[in-house]
Scaffold this motif. Structure first.
Motif, mmCIF file in Angstrom:
data_model
loop_
_atom_site.group_PDB
_atom_site.id
_atom_site.type_symbol
_atom_site.label_atom_id
_atom_site.label_comp_id
_atom_site.label_asym_id
_atom_site.label_seq_id
_atom_site.Cartn_x
_atom_site.Cartn_y
_atom_site.Cartn_z
ATOM 1 N N ALA A 75 -20.812 -21.377 10.119
ATOM 2 C CA ALA A 75 -21.647 -21.901 9.035
ATOM 3 C C ALA A 75 -23.112 -21.530 9.226
ATOM 4 O O ALA A 75 -23.839 -21.300 8.245
ATOM 5 C CB ALA A 75 -21.490 -23.415 8.939
ATOM 6 N N CYS A 76 -23.591 -21.412 10.431
ATOM 7 C CA CYS A 76 -25.001 -21.104 10.683
ATOM 8 C C CYS A 76 -25.266 -19.600 10.757
ATOM 9 O O CYS A 76 -26.409 -19.174 10.866
ATOM 10 C CB CYS A 76 -25.480 -21.776 11.955
ATOM 11 S SG CYS A 76 -24.604 -21.223 13.431
ATOM 12 N N ALA A 77 -24.241 -18.774 10.682
ATOM 13 C CA ALA A 77 -24.418 -17.311 10.746
ATOM 14 C C ALA A 77 -25.001 -16.807 9.439
ATOM 15 O O ALA A 77 -24.652 -17.282 8.362
ATOM 16 C CB ALA A 77 -23.082 -16.634 11.025
ATOM 17 N N PRO A 78 -25.914 -15.817 9.523
ATOM 18 C CA PRO A 78 -26.504 -15.288 8.294
ATOM 19 C C PRO A 78 -25.485 -14.640 7.359
ATOM 20 O O PRO A 78 -25.583 -14.781 6.144
ATOM 21 C CB PRO A 78 -27.502 -14.236 8.775
ATOM 22 C CG PRO A 78 -27.589 -14.368 10.249
ATOM 23 C CD PRO A 78 -26.466 -15.209 10.709
ATOM 24 N N LYS A 79 -24.477 -13.941 7.938
ATOM 25 C CA LYS A 79 -23.502 -13.283 7.074
ATOM 26 C C LYS A 79 -22.173 -13.162 7.821
ATOM 27 O O LYS A 79 -22.126 -12.751 8.981
ATOM 28 C CB LYS A 79 -24.003 -11.897 6.678
ATOM 29 C CG LYS A 79 -23.138 -11.205 5.653
ATOM 30 C CD LYS A 79 -23.782 -9.923 5.176
ATOM 31 C CE LYS A 79 -22.902 -9.273 4.125
ATOM 32 N NZ LYS A 79 -23.412 -7.971 3.720
ATOM 33 N N TYR A 85 -18.325 -11.909 12.107
ATOM 34 C CA TYR A 85 -19.775 -11.866 11.962
ATOM 35 C C TYR A 85 -20.179 -10.465 11.523
ATOM 36 O O TYR A 85 -19.747 -9.473 12.098
ATOM 37 C CB TYR A 85 -20.471 -12.200 13.284
ATOM 38 C CG TYR A 85 -20.233 -13.617 13.750
ATOM 39 C CD1 TYR A 85 -20.995 -14.652 13.269
ATOM 40 C CD2 TYR A 85 -19.248 -13.909 14.683
ATOM 41 C CE1 TYR A 85 -20.800 -15.968 13.693
ATOM 42 C CE2 TYR A 85 -19.032 -15.203 15.110
ATOM 43 C CZ TYR A 85 -19.802 -16.222 14.608
ATOM 44 O OH TYR A 85 -19.580 -17.502 15.023
ATOM 45 N N VAL A 86 -21.016 -10.382 10.511
ATOM 46 C CA VAL A 86 -21.537 -9.098 10.046
ATOM 47 C C VAL A 86 -22.917 -8.930 10.663
ATOM 48 O O VAL A 86 -23.791 -9.779 10.506
ATOM 49 C CB VAL A 86 -21.602 -9.036 8.510
ATOM 50 C CG1 VAL A 86 -22.185 -7.716 8.039
ATOM 51 C CG2 VAL A 86 -20.226 -9.278 7.919
ATOM 52 N N VAL A 87 -23.110 -7.819 11.380
ATOM 53 C CA VAL A 87 -24.381 -7.555 12.063
ATOM 54 C C VAL A 87 -24.914 -6.213 11.576
ATOM 55 O O VAL A 87 -24.174 -5.366 11.071
ATOM 56 C CB VAL A 87 -24.204 -7.539 13.588
ATOM 57 C CG1 VAL A 87 -23.764 -8.899 14.103
ATOM 58 C CG2 VAL A 87 -23.211 -6.477 14.011
#
Length: 92
Positions: A75-79, A85-87
């Motif tokens: 929930a706290c990940a930007p994307k 996780y998209v980096v």
């Protein structure tokens, strides 16, 4: 007792110099002499043991203790995308 240190080193795939072989010869003879002393001990009537303590390891129940918290943790990940996780691309 005459131990051929060079032969033992070759079988063990250990490279020894002449000085090391000369130093290890008496030590190896001493170890083998001690093992021969132990083999002369009368062990008739002594039950073999695999462990000095007759204790069983406690087993825990085979139950799931960690639930799936992926959505909560992401929930706290930007994307994110498909649970990943998209980096930003690092290598161009």
């Amino acid at each position: 007792m005459d131990i051929d240190v060079k032969k033992v080193a070759m079988l063990s795939r250990i490279r020894l110099t002449e000085e090391e072989a000369a130093e290890l010869g008496p030590q190896l003879s001493s170890i083998i002499g001690y093992v021969e002393q132990l083999s002369k001990i009368d062990t008739d009537g002594v039950a073999p043991t695999a462990h000095p303590h007759d204790a069983a390891m406690p087993l825990r129940a085979n139950v799931v203790t960690n639930t799936n918290r992926r959505d909560e943790l992401q929930a706290c990940a930007p994307k994110t995308e498909s649970g990943l996780y998209v980096v930003p691309k690092v290598i161009e």
